[in-house]
Design an enzyme around this catalytic site. Structure first.
Site, PDB file in Angstrom:
ATOM      1  N   ARG A   1      41.358  48.838  39.504  1.00 21.08           N
ATOM      2  CA  ARG A   1      42.200  48.172  38.845  1.00 21.08           C
ATOM      3  C   ARG A   1      42.985  49.194  39.111  1.00 21.08           C
ATOM      4  NH1 ARG A   1      37.525  46.007  37.150  1.00 21.08           N
ATOM      5  NH2 ARG A   1      36.623  44.106  38.071  1.00 21.08           N
ATOM      6  N   LYS A  13      37.201  45.020  33.323  1.00 20.40           N
ATOM      7  CA  LYS A  13      36.924  44.093  32.561  1.00 20.40           C
ATOM      8  C   LYS A  13      35.967  43.873  31.465  1.00 20.40           C
ATOM      9  CE  LYS A  13      40.132  41.391  35.845  1.00 20.40           C
ATOM     10  NZ  LYS A  13      40.179  40.054  37.045  1.00 20.40           N
ATOM     11  N   HIS A  39      46.911  46.682  43.706  1.00 19.08           N
ATOM     12  CA  HIS A  39      45.791  46.081  44.170  1.00 19.08           C
ATOM     13  C   HIS A  39      46.027  45.887  45.574  1.00 19.08           C
ATOM     14  CE1 HIS A  39      43.069  43.887  41.580  1.00 19.08           C
ATOM     15  NE2 HIS A  39      42.343  43.163  42.735  1.00 19.08           N
ATOM     16  N   ARG A  94      42.875  48.524  46.418  1.00 17.67           N
ATOM     17  CA  ARG A  94      41.514  48.301  46.173  1.00 17.67           C
ATOM     18  C   ARG A  94      41.116  47.307  47.511  1.00 17.67           C
ATOM     19  NH1 ARG A  94      38.931  46.957  41.385  1.00 17.67           N
ATOM     20  NH2 ARG A  94      37.776  45.431  41.180  1.00 17.67           N
ATOM     21  N   HIS A 142      33.003  44.239  40.155  1.00 19.96           N
ATOM     22  CA  HIS A 142      32.803  42.395  39.325  1.00 19.96           C
ATOM     23  C   HIS A 142      31.479  42.188  38.941  1.00 19.96           C
ATOM     24  CE1 HIS A 142      35.338  42.139  43.578  1.00 19.96           C
ATOM     25  NE2 HIS A 142      36.001  42.331  42.871  1.00 19.96           N
ATOM     26  N   TYR A 176      34.979  39.260  50.779  1.00 20.65           N
ATOM     27  CA  TYR A 176      35.735  40.711  51.360  1.00 20.65           C
ATOM     28  C   TYR A 176      34.904  40.423  52.913  1.00 20.65           C
ATOM     29  CZ  TYR A 176      38.067  42.420  47.706  1.00 20.65           C
ATOM     30  OH  TYR A 176      39.005  42.999  47.018  1.00 20.65           O
TER      31      TYR A 176
END
Length: 299
Positions: A146, A170, A237, A240, A263, A272
């Site tokens: 990220r 995150k 992004h 990514r 994630h 994806y």
């Protein structure tokens, strides 16, 4: 209400180690809630009820806010109320049971493999900015970072000999990622010009003044590279997304891609698989002798 919001933002920054970019997004969303409360004479967070929050969501949706933006706002509200309840400042959560209006989920834009290689394999001048920018592009594509993860990297987070990088994702969750050969070579070339022992900042990526590079500066440099090498819009992004799509396309291992991206929920990663299906469908259309019928043979 503002005072409690400030305390919550300080909690996110200092204890949860949320990035400034994410924090600004939360703050913008919660400021909309405060503005609505002032408009309707709601003086504190305890007084805000589910019906009023539902009305705010409906109004924002009517004025063109996307489902994704509204879902993010509700997530920010839930986070705030979890904090307020834990601190004994509130005894309910008006966002409980609320969901954003359903919207069409857009597939992320990615570079195909040829375009990614075109971006990265162009000639690189042996100067400070060019070597730094090349290392940034290579690391984004090599490891799927990220933007905030890349700009927060310190020198001791990278082990080029082992080909590993440790990032803080995150929610303050750390993960260790592989760094590919081309990215390691680009980083080594950048380190030679960076002057590891000289700049004040221990950041991997710095400005000419020796300060940590900002997220906005990285966005601008990536955008410039996209326009120069590909003639198209490019943002961090997208690199990514391209990393995730290409790894999934080659490995078919959704769980591994989930771990690499950091994630928490595999449903976030599953988008994806739609991109991979699009690629397979395109291959089928171009390769199968009966995949497409010529015009005039539809009878």
């Amino acid at each position: 209400m503002e005072r409690q919001l400030e305390a919550y933002c300080a909690h996110l920054r200092n204890e949860r180690q949320v990035s400034e970019h994410t924090l600004l997004g939360y703050r913008r969303d919660l400021d909309k809630v405060i503005a609505y409360c002032k408009e309707h004479g709601i003086a504190d967070w305890q007084a805000l009820q589910i019906q009023q929050l539902r009305q705010l969501i409906a109004r924002l949706h009517h004025h063109g806010q996307s489902s994704r933006s509204l879902a993010r706002l509700l997530s920010a509200v839930r986070g705030l109320y979890r904090y307020l309840n834990r601190e004994g400042l509130c005894q309910h959560d008006p966002a409980t049971g609320l969901s954003a209006p359903k919207g069409e989920r857009r597939l992320p834009k990615v570079l195909d493999t040829d375009r990614a290689l075109q971006l990265l394999d162009g000639g690189v001048d042996d100067d400070f900015i060019a070597r730094r920018d090349q290392a940034i592009l290579e690391l984004f594509y090599s490891s799927g970072l990220r933007l905030s993860e890349l700009t927060n990297l310190d020198l001791d987070h990278l082990d080029l000999a082992a080909g590993l990088v440790q990032v803080l994702g995150k929610g303050g969750k750390a993960r260790v990622l592989p760094v590919g050969r081309k990215a390691r070579e680009a980083l080594q070339a950048w380190y030679r010009l960076r002057g590891i022992g000289n700049p004040r900042d221990r950041a991997v990526f710095i400005t000419r003044q020796g300060n940590r590079i900002s997220p906005q500066a990285v966005r601008l440099r990536v955008k410039a590279a996209g326009e120069r090498e590909l003639g198209q819009h490019l943002h961090p992004h997208m690199l990514r997304h391209s990393f995730a799509s290409h790894v999934l396309e080659s490995s078919q291992d959704l769980r591994a891609v989930q771990e690499l991206l950091g994630h928490a929920d595999i449903s976030t990663t599953q988008i994806y698989t739609h991109l991979d299906f699009q690629h397979l469908a395109a291959v089928y259309d171009s390769a199968h002798p009966r995949a497409k019928r010529s015009k005039g043979n539809d009878s």
